[in-house]
Design a protein around this motif. Structure first.
Motif, mmCIF file in Angstrom:
data_model
loop_
_atom_site.group_PDB
_atom_site.id
_atom_site.type_symbol
_atom_site.label_atom_id
_atom_site.label_comp_id
_atom_site.label_asym_id
_atom_site.label_seq_id
_atom_site.Cartn_x
_atom_site.Cartn_y
_atom_site.Cartn_z
ATOM 1 N N VAL A 217 -10.601 51.116 -8.475
ATOM 2 C CA VAL A 217 -10.327 50.804 -9.994
ATOM 3 C C VAL A 217 -9.782 51.972 -10.716
ATOM 4 O O VAL A 217 -10.841 53.076 -10.928
ATOM 5 C CB VAL A 217 -11.590 50.078 -10.537
ATOM 6 C CG1 VAL A 217 -11.519 49.701 -11.965
ATOM 7 C CG2 VAL A 217 -11.961 48.813 -9.766
ATOM 8 N N VAL A 218 -8.817 51.890 -11.230
ATOM 9 C CA VAL A 218 -8.107 53.372 -11.950
ATOM 10 C C VAL A 218 -8.038 52.809 -13.320
ATOM 11 O O VAL A 218 -7.536 52.004 -13.944
ATOM 12 C CB VAL A 218 -6.563 53.459 -11.227
ATOM 13 C CG1 VAL A 218 -6.236 54.546 -11.946
ATOM 14 C CG2 VAL A 218 -6.507 53.689 -9.841
ATOM 15 N N GLY B 120 -4.531 49.174 2.898
ATOM 16 C CA GLY B 120 -4.303 47.763 2.815
ATOM 17 C C GLY B 120 -5.465 47.441 1.784
ATOM 18 O O GLY B 120 -5.666 45.995 1.890
ATOM 19 N N GLU B 121 -6.123 48.308 1.245
ATOM 20 C CA GLU B 121 -7.217 47.681 0.355
ATOM 21 C C GLU B 121 -6.731 47.454 -0.963
ATOM 22 O O GLU B 121 -5.873 48.602 -1.536
ATOM 23 C CB GLU B 121 -8.362 48.779 0.226
ATOM 24 C CG GLU B 121 -9.002 48.782 1.582
ATOM 25 C CD GLU B 121 -10.129 49.805 1.861
ATOM 26 O OE1 GLU B 121 -11.300 49.447 2.201
ATOM 27 O OE2 GLU B 121 -9.853 51.123 1.599
ATOM 28 N N PRO B 122 -7.409 46.788 -1.826
ATOM 29 C CA PRO B 122 -6.865 46.624 -3.265
ATOM 30 C C PRO B 122 -7.021 47.786 -4.245
ATOM 31 O O PRO B 122 -8.013 48.197 -4.195
ATOM 32 C CB PRO B 122 -7.495 45.185 -3.849
ATOM 33 C CG PRO B 122 -8.824 45.539 -2.948
ATOM 34 C CD PRO B 122 -8.540 45.950 -1.738
ATOM 35 N N VAL B 123 -6.016 48.032 -5.099
ATOM 36 C CA VAL B 123 -6.052 48.915 -6.301
ATOM 37 C C VAL B 123 -6.015 48.217 -7.549
ATOM 38 O O VAL B 123 -4.960 47.320 -7.660
ATOM 39 C CB VAL B 123 -5.056 49.707 -6.238
ATOM 40 C CG1 VAL B 123 -4.879 50.619 -7.172
ATOM 41 C CG2 VAL B 123 -4.911 50.587 -5.050
ATOM 42 N N ALA C 25 -13.982 47.862 -18.297
ATOM 43 C CA ALA C 25 -13.001 46.976 -17.788
ATOM 44 C C ALA C 25 -13.437 45.783 -17.433
ATOM 45 O O ALA C 25 -12.685 44.592 -17.015
ATOM 46 C CB ALA C 25 -12.553 47.811 -16.189
ATOM 47 N N PHE C 26 -14.596 45.305 -17.430
ATOM 48 C CA PHE C 26 -15.416 44.139 -17.020
ATOM 49 C C PHE C 26 -15.184 43.070 -18.340
ATOM 50 O O PHE C 26 -15.475 42.016 -18.150
ATOM 51 C CB PHE C 26 -16.745 44.228 -16.742
ATOM 52 C CG PHE C 26 -16.877 44.707 -15.361
ATOM 53 C CD1 PHE C 26 -16.681 43.796 -14.154
ATOM 54 C CD2 PHE C 26 -17.093 45.930 -15.191
ATOM 55 C CE1 PHE C 26 -16.736 44.219 -12.941
ATOM 56 C CE2 PHE C 26 -17.124 46.728 -13.691
ATOM 57 C CZ PHE C 26 -17.155 45.590 -12.579
ATOM 58 N N CYS D 242 -11.892 55.751 -10.763
ATOM 59 C CA CYS D 242 -11.366 56.896 -11.274
ATOM 60 C C CYS D 242 -10.746 56.846 -12.579
ATOM 61 O O CYS D 242 -10.245 55.679 -12.831
ATOM 62 C CB CYS D 242 -10.543 57.431 -10.177
ATOM 63 S SG CYS D 242 -9.102 56.345 -9.668
ATOM 64 N N GLY D 243 -10.102 57.867 -13.054
ATOM 65 C CA GLY D 243 -9.306 57.576 -14.344
ATOM 66 C C GLY D 243 -9.896 58.308 -15.553
ATOM 67 O O GLY D 243 -10.556 59.552 -15.507
ATOM 68 N N ILE D 244 -9.483 57.847 -16.645
ATOM 69 C CA ILE D 244 -10.022 58.571 -17.854
ATOM 70 C C ILE D 244 -10.482 57.683 -18.864
ATOM 71 O O ILE D 244 -10.009 56.702 -19.098
ATOM 72 C CB ILE D 244 -8.315 59.319 -18.525
ATOM 73 C CG1 ILE D 244 -7.725 59.985 -17.761
ATOM 74 C CG2 ILE D 244 -8.672 59.783 -19.915
ATOM 75 C CD1 ILE D 244 -6.402 60.512 -18.144
ATOM 76 N N GLN D 245 -11.310 58.176 -19.553
ATOM 77 C CA GLN D 245 -12.128 59.262 -19.846
ATOM 78 C C GLN D 245 -13.605 59.020 -19.213
ATOM 79 O O GLN D 245 -14.154 57.961 -19.120
ATOM 80 C CB GLN D 245 -12.668 59.715 -21.404
ATOM 81 C CG GLN D 245 -11.500 59.940 -22.240
ATOM 82 C CD GLN D 245 -11.902 60.266 -23.828
ATOM 83 O OE1 GLN D 245 -12.879 60.976 -24.044
ATOM 84 N NE2 GLN D 245 -11.442 59.208 -24.625
#
Length: 191
Positions: free
Chosen positions: A6-7, A43-46, A89-90, A111-114
């Motif tokens: 999850v980005v 082949g894993e989901p992003v 994100a939920f 991963c990601g910001i912030q």
């Protein structure tokens, strides 16, 4: 397929240091790109999460240049794009928890910001929802923060301090495991 990358909010607005202030971890975006590449190859989901701010004057406002995804992920075709206007994100659309559950995905790597804002909030909620959560700390970054707190006065923390505190609270509190990009890529090669 039992895990997803999850980005969170890897958007152009976060390059505006005049707005956000001093940042840390310049390797963040390259590490995110490496993780996305590894997940794609396996082949894993992003899942890509985009923050569409509803605050007046926000550089993350929907339709603005700052709202666009950064080059490192701009061409990625995610398994799911979640759009949100709050920290987790939920609480975006479509429903991330429903999507993960429908696919039997029990592990999320974030991963990601912030680091100490949307990544940490998403990690805490994922842990509370029962997911096995890993935060790729060196694939996140944040910014120095100063605010007035009743009873404490003006409180200032550097981006490095905030990242360390987020890692401490997430792992020490049992919400998530903290890992490096290298550890995750090494584990990916062993599977």
């Amino acid at each position: 397929m039992s895990r997803a990358l999850v980005v969170v909010d890897l958007q152009r607005a976060f390059d505006d240091l005049e707005f956000w202030g001093a940042t840390t971890n310049p390797a963040c975006e390259a590490n995110v790109a490496a993780l996305v590449s590894a997940w794609d190859a396996a082949g894993e989901p992003v899942v890509i999460v985009r923050h569409d701010s509803v605050e007046q004057g926000s550089p993350l406002a929907a339709g603005s240049d700052g709202n666009r995804l950064k080059d490192e992920i701009a061409d990625v075709e995610p398994a799911l794009l979640v759009v949100k206007s709050v920290n987790s994100a939920f609480y975006g659309e479509p429903d991330l928890h429903a999507w993960l559950s429908a696919r039997g995905i029990g592990e999320v790597v974030l991963c990601g910001i912030q680091t100490n804002m949307c990544v940490e909030t998403t990690a805490r909620m994922a842990g509370n929802l029962g997911y096995d959560v890993t935060v790729a700390l060196d694939a996140t970054r944040t910014f120095d923060l100063t605010t007035r707190v009743p009873g404490l006065g003006e409180v200032t923390r550097t981006a490095d301090e905030l990242m360390a505190t987020a890692a401490l609270e997430l792992q020490g509190g049992g919400f998530a495991t903290i890992a490096t990009t290298a550890q995750l890529l090494d584990a990916e090669h062993r599977t």
